[in-house]
Scaffold this motif. Structure first.
Motif, short mmCIF file in Angstrom:
data_model
loop_
_atom_site.label_atom_id
_atom_site.label_comp_id
_atom_site.label_asym_id
_atom_site.label_seq_id
_atom_site.Cartn_x
_atom_site.Cartn_y
_atom_site.Cartn_z
N LEU A 6 0.81 -1.22 0.00
CA LEU A 6 0.00 0.00 0.00
C LEU A 6 0.84 1.27 0.00
O LEU A 6 0.51 2.24 -0.70
N PRO A 7 1.93 1.35 0.79
CA PRO A 7 2.75 2.58 0.75
C PRO A 7 3.27 2.89 -0.66
O PRO A 7 3.26 4.06 -1.08
N ALA A 38 0.39 4.11 -2.74
CA ALA A 38 0.01 5.47 -2.38
C ALA A 38 0.95 6.51 -2.97
O ALA A 38 0.58 7.67 -3.17
N SER A 39 2.19 6.09 -3.25
CA SER A 39 3.18 7.04 -3.76
C SER A 39 3.14 7.20 -5.28
O SER A 39 3.88 8.00 -5.84
N SER A 53 5.13 10.39 1.22
CA SER A 53 3.89 9.64 1.04
C SER A 53 4.01 8.23 1.64
O SER A 53 3.10 7.74 2.33
N ASN A 66 4.02 8.55 5.50
CA ASN A 66 2.70 8.86 6.04
C ASN A 66 1.79 7.65 6.00
O ASN A 66 1.02 7.41 6.94
N THR A 67 1.88 6.88 4.92
CA THR A 67 1.05 5.67 4.81
C THR A 67 1.48 4.63 5.83
O THR A 67 0.64 4.00 6.49
N ASN A 68 2.79 4.45 5.97
CA ASN A 68 3.31 3.48 6.95
C ASN A 68 2.86 3.82 8.36
O ASN A 68 2.53 2.92 9.16
N SER A 95 0.18 5.15 9.36
CA SER A 95 -1.25 4.93 9.59
C SER A 95 -1.67 3.48 9.41
O SER A 95 -2.85 3.15 9.61
N MET A 96 -0.73 2.61 9.06
CA MET A 96 -1.07 1.22 8.79
C MET A 96 -1.03 0.36 10.06
O MET A 96 -0.31 0.68 11.02
#
Length: 272
Positions: free
Chosen positions: A66-67, A70-71, A220, A223-225, A227-228
Motif C-alpha cells: 500500500l505505501p 500510495a506514492s 507519502s 505517512n502511509t506506513n 497509519s497502517m
C-alpha cells in the motif's frame, strides 16, 4: 510494464482466492440448521482461522504494498524531486559514480558535501591540536568538527572529496609518516521522482544504499506506513472478517426476510 502487469494479475488472483475462502466460510455458516447449537462456536473459530490464514497468505502481501501504491500519484507529478543522502566509502570512485548517474534520465545534481575521517581516541592535548590545525590544512574546507575519535570536514561547492582527502592525507603523512586507510564520504543526489527506482537500482548495483531519502514519494510512503496496522493486527482483522462472514451465513435465514420487510416498508413510505 510487463512486471507491473504481472503484479496486477497476481493481486487480482490473491483477492479472488480470499473471496473464495470467504464464500466457503459463508457456506459453512449456512449449515447451522444441520448441526447442534454448541457447534456454532466451532464454526466461528474455524471462520476466524480461515480468515486469518487467508489474510496472511493472500491479503497481507497486497497490504504491505500500500505505501508504494500510495506514492504512485506523487511519482507521476511533474517537477517532483527526491533527495538521496549517500554515505560512501573512500574506495568508491566518486568521479565514475558521478559520470554514471549524470548520464541517466532524471538526473538533477550530485554533490559531495563532506568527508569523515576516523582516527584514534584522542586525549585532550591531541584533540586541541587537531581542532586548531585542521582549518589550516586546506582553504577549501568550508567547516570542520573534531570529535573524540573522528574528524568531519565540510567541503566547499565544486570541491571534490578526492581533492580534500588528498590534501589531508598529504599533511597527515608529512606530520605522522603514515597513510590514511579509510574515510567516509557524504554526498547528496537529487533526481526526478519518476526515476527514483532507476537510480536506487543503479546505486545498488554498485553496493550503495541511500542512508536517507527526502521528497514527495518518501513522505507519502512514511505517512502511509504511520497509519497502517501491524502485520499481526491486519491478520487478526482478516480473521474478524471471516467471523462476520460466518455470522451472516448463520443468520441468513433471519437477515433476508428482515431486509425484505424493511425494503417493503420503505417503498410503502415513499408511495405515501
Amino acid at each position: 510494464m510487463a512486471c507491473e502487469f504481472m503484479d496486477i494479475v497476481t493481486t487480482i488472483i490473491y483477492i479472488v482466492l480470499f473471496i473464495i475462502m470467504m464464500a466457503f466460510v459463508f457456506s459453512i455458516g449456512m449449515l447451522k440448521h444441520y448441526m447442534p447449537k454448541r457447534e456454532v462456536i466451532l464454526v466461528l473459530f474455524v471462520a476466524f482461522l480461515i480468515g486469518s490464514v487467508g489474510g496472511a497468505f493472500f491479503l497481507e502481501p497486497i497490504y504491505e504494498e500500500l505505501p508504494n501504491m500510495a506514492s504512485v500519484v506523487e511519482k507521476n507529478m511533474p517537477n517532483n524531486e527526491e533527495t538521496l543522502y549517500l554515505d560512501l566509502s573512500s574506495s568508491v570512485d566518486t568521479n565514475e559514480l558521478r559520470n554514471v548517474l549524470s548520464g541517466m534520465k532524471g538526473f538533477k545534481s550530485f554533490d559531495e558535501t563532506s568527508i569523515s575521517i576516523p582516527m584514534w581516541s584522542f586525549n585532550e592535548q591531541e584533540h586541541e591540536y587537531f581542532d586548531s590545525i585542521v582549518g589550516n590544512i586546506d582553504s577549501h574546507y568550508k567547516d570542520y568538527n573534531v570529535t573524540s575519535d573522528r574528524i568531519n570536514i565540510e567541503l566547499e561547492e565544486n570541491y571534490t572529496s578526492s581533492e580534500a582527502l588528498k590534501t589531508f592525507s598529504d599533511w597527515y603523512k608529512l606530520v605522522y609518516g603514515e597513510t590514511l586507510s579509510y574515510a567516509q564520504i557524504q554526498a547528496v543526489l537529487v533526481v526526478d521522482s519518476y526515476e527514483l527506482e532507476s537510480f536506487e537500482q543503479a546505486l545498488l548495483d554498485k553496493g550503495i544504499v541511500a542512508s536517507h531519502i527526502d521528497g514527495p514519494i518518501q513522505d507519502s510512503i512514511n505517512n502511509t506506513n504511520s497509519s497502517m496496522l501491524s502485520n499481526v493486527q491486519f491478520v487478526l482483522v482478516c480473521g474478524g472478517v471471516g467471523v462476520i462472514v460466518a455470522l451472516i451465513g448463520i443468520y441468513m435465514d433471519s437477515v433476508v426476510p428482515a431486509y425484505r420487510r424493511f425494503n417493503k416498508f420503505m417503498n410503502t413510505k415513499r408511495k405515501r
